[in-house]
Design a protein around this motif. Structure first.
Motif, PDB file in Angstrom:
ATOM      1  N   LEU A 270       0.955  -1.049  -0.015  1.00  0.00           N
ATOM      2  CA  LEU A 270      -0.171   0.087   0.075  1.00  0.00           C
ATOM      3  C   LEU A 270       0.899   1.227   0.007  1.00  0.00           C
ATOM      4  O   LEU A 270       0.616   2.132  -0.678  1.00  0.00           O
ATOM      5  CB  LEU A 270      -1.025  -0.056   1.309  1.00  0.00           C
ATOM      6  CG  LEU A 270      -2.117  -1.096   1.060  1.00  0.00           C
ATOM      7  CD1 LEU A 270      -3.087  -1.501   2.278  1.00  0.00           C
ATOM      8  CD2 LEU A 270      -2.899  -0.750  -0.113  1.00  0.00           C
ATOM      9  N   LEU A 271       1.756   1.311   0.702  1.00  0.00           N
ATOM     10  CA  LEU A 271       2.713   2.286   0.594  1.00  0.00           C
ATOM     11  C   LEU A 271       3.329   2.660  -0.703  1.00  0.00           C
ATOM     12  O   LEU A 271       3.317   3.686  -1.235  1.00  0.00           O
ATOM     13  CB  LEU A 271       4.163   2.073   1.588  1.00  0.00           C
ATOM     14  CG  LEU A 271       3.662   2.360   3.103  1.00  0.00           C
ATOM     15  CD1 LEU A 271       4.826   2.150   3.959  1.00  0.00           C
ATOM     16  CD2 LEU A 271       3.200   3.612   3.549  1.00  0.00           C
ATOM     17  N   CYS A 272       3.824   1.394  -1.440  1.00  0.00           N
ATOM     18  CA  CYS A 272       4.111   1.512  -3.013  1.00  0.00           C
ATOM     19  C   CYS A 272       2.973   2.204  -3.875  1.00  0.00           C
ATOM     20  O   CYS A 272       3.204   2.967  -4.759  1.00  0.00           O
ATOM     21  CB  CYS A 272       4.706   0.485  -3.394  1.00  0.00           C
ATOM     22  SG  CYS A 272       6.326  -0.149  -2.629  1.00  0.00           S
ATOM     23  N   PHE A 273       1.836   1.529  -3.643  1.00  0.00           N
ATOM     24  CA  PHE A 273       0.581   1.810  -4.352  1.00  0.00           C
ATOM     25  C   PHE A 273       0.322   3.450  -4.211  1.00  0.00           C
ATOM     26  O   PHE A 273       0.237   3.964  -5.266  1.00  0.00           O
ATOM     27  CB  PHE A 273      -0.467   1.240  -3.799  1.00  0.00           C
ATOM     28  CG  PHE A 273      -1.650   1.345  -4.821  1.00  0.00           C
ATOM     29  CD1 PHE A 273      -1.829   0.625  -5.881  1.00  0.00           C
ATOM     30  CD2 PHE A 273      -2.906   2.004  -4.007  1.00  0.00           C
ATOM     31  CE1 PHE A 273      -3.033   0.878  -6.711  1.00  0.00           C
ATOM     32  CE2 PHE A 273      -4.092   2.174  -4.939  1.00  0.00           C
ATOM     33  CZ  PHE A 273      -4.145   1.639  -6.163  1.00  0.00           C
ATOM     34  N   SER A 274       0.678   4.001  -3.083  1.00  0.00           N
ATOM     35  CA  SER A 274       0.426   5.565  -2.977  1.00  0.00           C
ATOM     36  C   SER A 274       1.263   6.374  -3.827  1.00  0.00           C
ATOM     37  O   SER A 274       1.061   7.475  -3.962  1.00  0.00           O
ATOM     38  CB  SER A 274       0.221   5.849  -1.521  1.00  0.00           C
ATOM     39  OG  SER A 274       1.799   5.726  -0.944  1.00  0.00           O
ATOM     40  N   ARG A 275       2.537   5.895  -4.348  1.00  0.00           N
ATOM     41  CA  ARG A 275       3.382   6.393  -5.090  1.00  0.00           C
ATOM     42  C   ARG A 275       3.365   5.980  -6.441  1.00  0.00           C
ATOM     43  O   ARG A 275       4.141   6.677  -7.377  1.00  0.00           O
ATOM     44  CB  ARG A 275       4.821   6.195  -4.723  1.00  0.00           C
ATOM     45  CG  ARG A 275       5.411   6.992  -3.400  1.00  0.00           C
ATOM     46  CD  ARG A 275       4.808   6.657  -2.092  1.00  0.00           C
ATOM     47  NE  ARG A 275       5.510   7.114  -1.034  1.00  0.00           N
ATOM     48  CZ  ARG A 275       4.900   7.185   0.329  1.00  0.00           C
ATOM     49  NH1 ARG A 275       3.987   6.373   0.505  1.00  0.00           N
ATOM     50  NH2 ARG A 275       5.581   7.955   1.032  1.00  0.00           N
ATOM     51  N   ASP A 276       2.379   5.127  -6.846  1.00  0.00           N
ATOM     52  CA  ASP A 276       2.486   4.713  -8.323  1.00  0.00           C
ATOM     53  C   ASP A 276       1.760   5.769  -9.582  1.00  0.00           C
ATOM     54  O   ASP A 276       0.524   5.401  -9.248  1.00  0.00           O
ATOM     55  CB  ASP A 276       2.006   3.287  -8.232  1.00  0.00           C
ATOM     56  CG  ASP A 276       2.395   2.626  -9.831  1.00  0.00           C
ATOM     57  OD1 ASP A 276       2.914   3.414 -10.544  1.00  0.00           O
ATOM     58  OD2 ASP A 276       2.247   1.281  -9.692  1.00  0.00           O
ATOM     59  N   THR A 277       2.284   6.395 -10.179  1.00  0.00           N
ATOM     60  CA  THR A 277       1.935   7.201 -10.970  1.00  0.00           C
ATOM     61  C   THR A 277       1.200   6.634 -12.181  1.00  0.00           C
ATOM     62  O   THR A 277       0.284   7.130 -13.045  1.00  0.00           O
ATOM     63  CB  THR A 277       2.695   8.256 -11.589  1.00  0.00           C
ATOM     64  OG1 THR A 277       3.944   7.625 -12.052  1.00  0.00           O
ATOM     65  CG2 THR A 277       3.353   9.196 -10.315  1.00  0.00           C
ATOM     66  N   PRO A 320       7.068 -10.044  -2.965  1.00  0.00           N
ATOM     67  CA  PRO A 320       6.249  -8.480  -2.829  1.00  0.00           C
ATOM     68  C   PRO A 320       6.128  -7.819  -4.025  1.00  0.00           C
ATOM     69  O   PRO A 320       4.809  -7.180  -4.214  1.00  0.00           O
ATOM     70  CB  PRO A 320       7.429  -7.888  -1.905  1.00  0.00           C
ATOM     71  CG  PRO A 320       8.143  -8.805  -1.093  1.00  0.00           C
ATOM     72  CD  PRO A 320       8.036  -9.947  -2.033  1.00  0.00           C
ATOM     73  N   SER A 321       6.947  -7.994  -5.394  1.00  0.00           N
ATOM     74  CA  SER A 321       6.646  -7.374  -6.403  1.00  0.00           C
ATOM     75  C   SER A 321       5.772  -7.783  -6.896  1.00  0.00           C
ATOM     76  O   SER A 321       4.827  -7.166  -7.950  1.00  0.00           O
ATOM     77  CB  SER A 321       8.150  -7.494  -7.310  1.00  0.00           C
ATOM     78  OG  SER A 321       8.332  -8.663  -7.580  1.00  0.00           O
ATOM     79  N   LYS A 322       5.491  -9.315  -7.103  1.00  0.00           N
ATOM     80  CA  LYS A 322       4.283  -9.755  -7.777  1.00  0.00           C
ATOM     81  C   LYS A 322       3.200  -9.429  -7.423  1.00  0.00           C
ATOM     82  O   LYS A 322       2.103  -9.444  -7.713  1.00  0.00           O
ATOM     83  CB  LYS A 322       4.458 -11.316  -8.003  1.00  0.00           C
ATOM     84  CG  LYS A 322       3.609 -12.145  -8.868  1.00  0.00           C
ATOM     85  CD  LYS A 322       4.008 -13.428  -9.352  1.00  0.00           C
ATOM     86  CE  LYS A 322       2.953 -13.817 -10.271  1.00  0.00           C
ATOM     87  NZ  LYS A 322       3.320 -15.303 -10.846  1.00  0.00           N
ATOM     88  N   LEU A 323       2.980  -9.800  -5.774  1.00  0.00           N
ATOM     89  CA  LEU A 323       1.848  -9.472  -4.996  1.00  0.00           C
ATOM     90  C   LEU A 323       1.393  -7.950  -5.481  1.00  0.00           C
ATOM     91  O   LEU A 323       0.103  -7.611  -5.680  1.00  0.00           O
ATOM     92  CB  LEU A 323       2.161  -9.614  -3.504  1.00  0.00           C
ATOM     93  CG  LEU A 323       1.155  -8.905  -2.532  1.00  0.00           C
ATOM     94  CD1 LEU A 323      -0.030  -9.833  -2.615  1.00  0.00           C
ATOM     95  CD2 LEU A 323       1.662  -9.112  -1.163  1.00  0.00           C
ATOM     96  N   TYR A 324       2.460  -7.116  -5.459  1.00  0.00           N
ATOM     97  CA  TYR A 324       2.145  -5.655  -5.753  1.00  0.00           C
ATOM     98  C   TYR A 324       1.414  -5.469  -7.184  1.00  0.00           C
ATOM     99  O   TYR A 324       0.333  -4.853  -7.302  1.00  0.00           O
ATOM    100  CB  TYR A 324       3.236  -4.578  -5.791  1.00  0.00           C
ATOM    101  CG  TYR A 324       2.908  -3.269  -6.161  1.00  0.00           C
ATOM    102  CD1 TYR A 324       2.162  -2.433  -5.220  1.00  0.00           C
ATOM    103  CD2 TYR A 324       3.146  -2.838  -7.184  1.00  0.00           C
ATOM    104  CE1 TYR A 324       1.805  -1.054  -5.698  1.00  0.00           C
ATOM    105  CE2 TYR A 324       2.695  -1.616  -8.006  1.00  0.00           C
ATOM    106  CZ  TYR A 324       2.052  -0.751  -7.100  1.00  0.00           C
ATOM    107  OH  TYR A 324       1.799   0.388  -7.413  1.00  0.00           O
TER     108      TYR A 324
END
Length: 451
Positions: A270-277, A320-324
């Motif tokens: 979720l922290l990565c998702f909030s930065r994903d343009t 983590p990368s695939k889950l994301y």
């Protein structure tokens, strides 16, 4: 052409095209303005805009009260500390008592209840002309015969995982052959075939690979690198939404019997998702418009966290990368429609109206009884819908339900699921929905209901 076929690129191109066709809307009239592609009805666009302003106002007032910025760069020592504990963020216990949720499901439901089409005359008094439920917008929704046609593979005479794989049914009758076909579909690496296959449910051992094939996720080195770039952005910059994510995870998944073990994964995704343009691209066909904050040229967007949309996926994916990537694709295909106001058939407004219409038509005594005692069915079941039943169903039953969402590329099956739960309304059942078996009840409602 022969090279494309022998190298495997022909299949990859077919899957990529099929994936795009599943995501993007059908072409509109050439003269249609861009906002009509996002949402054709003006009053829906206006309602969505007002809802976004309300959320932004809540965020901004929180920033003002707590005297914190929406976004800022982290100090170097804080960056090092976060990097060191990236895989064990669940051990961190920041003081988040001053942070409050941006909104609750009941707030969103109130907005949907107040939706009105200004071009449609609908008196306040109940009559044969108006709908007796809480949703008062004239959208076209399907009835049982149409749902039967759309979900024909759920028919009583067709084998289903979730029904025909029980201990009472010998595996040679259905399960063994279904697994064999699933292995063949994976060997062929055909997204369209995989989507058709999962309409009857996924075997547990094949589910992760089949879902990835349907969503066209392969976790190539460049995808892993992109995830690492997002991780770097999290390390470098602190957003207000980070604290909201921490608090939501602590309040929901950390206290859940099924999901508490995945706390670290939830923070990472979720922290990565909030930065994903790249997620901004889905706003081309969503009625929503993302609020943005700018950090030294980097653009990010704030959102209400979707903890319970990620948690079930942690049972399937441990990288983590695939889950994301899987979560991001599930969000831009399906879950965003549960959090925005639109007239789309899989949008939350249509799903609520479909639920109330089916309940009023086919279970009228239950509908009117609940209405008379002041327990509107939609108020009771709305939180189930907006979370796609995550956190309410047992995980194996939830994944069987999500199989069908992927298979039919539609969220409409959620409305049918709400009907059967409402039909089973007893205090003991409502207290623990995890005791229910989804597929037998859903099949009986769709195909054993007299129409």
């Amino acid at each position: 052409k022969d090279f494309l076929k022998t190298s495997g690129w022909e299949k990859k191109l077919q899957n990529a095209v099929y994936s795009e066709l599943n995501v993007f809307p059908w072409p509109c009239h050439p003269a249609a303005p861009p906002e009509h592609i996002k949402e054709p009805l003006a009053y829906m666009r206006k309602a969505q805009g007002s809802w976004e302003k309300r959320i932004l106002k809540s965020l901004n007032s929180m920033c003002t009260e707590l005297n914190i910025p929406l976004a800022q760069k982290r100090p170097v020592n804080e960056q090092k500390e976060l990097l060191n504990k990236w895989n064990e963020m669940g051990t961190d216990e920041p003081d988040l008592s001053l942070f409050r949720p941006v909104y609750a499901p009941k707030d969103f439901l109130e907005v949907l209840m107040n939706l009105r089409n200004p071009n449609y005359e609908n008196g306040e008094q109940p009559s044969f002309r108006n709908h007796l439920g809480l949703i008062q917008v004239p959208l076209k929704v399907k009835d049982i015969p149409e749902l039967k046609e759309d979900f024909s593979e759920l028919g009583l005479n067709i084998g289903q995982l979730g029904i025909d794989d029980s201990a009472q049914v010998p595996p040679e009758f259905f399960e063994n052959e279904h697994v064999r076909v699933g292995q063949k579909v994976l060997a062929e690496q055909d997204s369209a075939a995989a989507q058709q296959y999962v309409r009857q449910g996924c075997p547990t051992a094949l589910r992760a690979d089949l879902w990835a094939l349907i969503l066209n996720i392969s976790n190539q080195p460049e995808d892993i690198l992109y995830y690492e770039q997002l991780k770097s952005n999290v390390i470098q910059h602190n957003l207000l939404v980070d604290s909201l994510i921490y608090k939501d995870v602590k309040l929901t998944a950390s206290n859940d019997d099924y999901y508490f073990v995945f706390e670290d994964y939830l923070y990472q995704v979720l922290l990565c998702f909030s930065r994903d343009t790249s997620v901004l691209e889905h706003f081309a066909y969503s009625s929503a418009t993302p609020p943005k904050s700018y950090i030294q040229g980097k653009k990010s967007f704030n959102y209400t966290s979707f903890i319970l949309s990620v948690a079930p996926l942690c049972f399937l994916y441990h990288e983590p990368s695939k889950l994301y990537q899987i979560f991001r694709e599930m969000y831009v295909r399906f879950f965003f429609r549960l959090h925005s106001i639109s007239s789309h058939p899989s949008g939350i407004v249509s799903l609520c109206l479909l639920f109330e219409t089916l309940l009023q038509t086919h279970l009228p005594q239950l509908f009117y009884h609940l209405r008379e005692i002041g327990a509107q069915p939609l108020r009771i079941s709305f939180k189930w819908m907006v979370r796609a039943f995550s956190g309410y169903l047992a995980t194996d039953q939830l994944l069987l339900l999500w199989d069908r969402i992927l298979g039919y590329n539609s969220l409409e099956i959620l409305a049918g699921n709400r009907i059967i739960f409402t039909k089973c309304m007893k205090p003991a059942v409502l207290a623990d929905l995890s005791t229910l078996k989804v597929m037998p009840l859903l099949q009986i409602f769709l195909f054993a209901t007299v129409t």
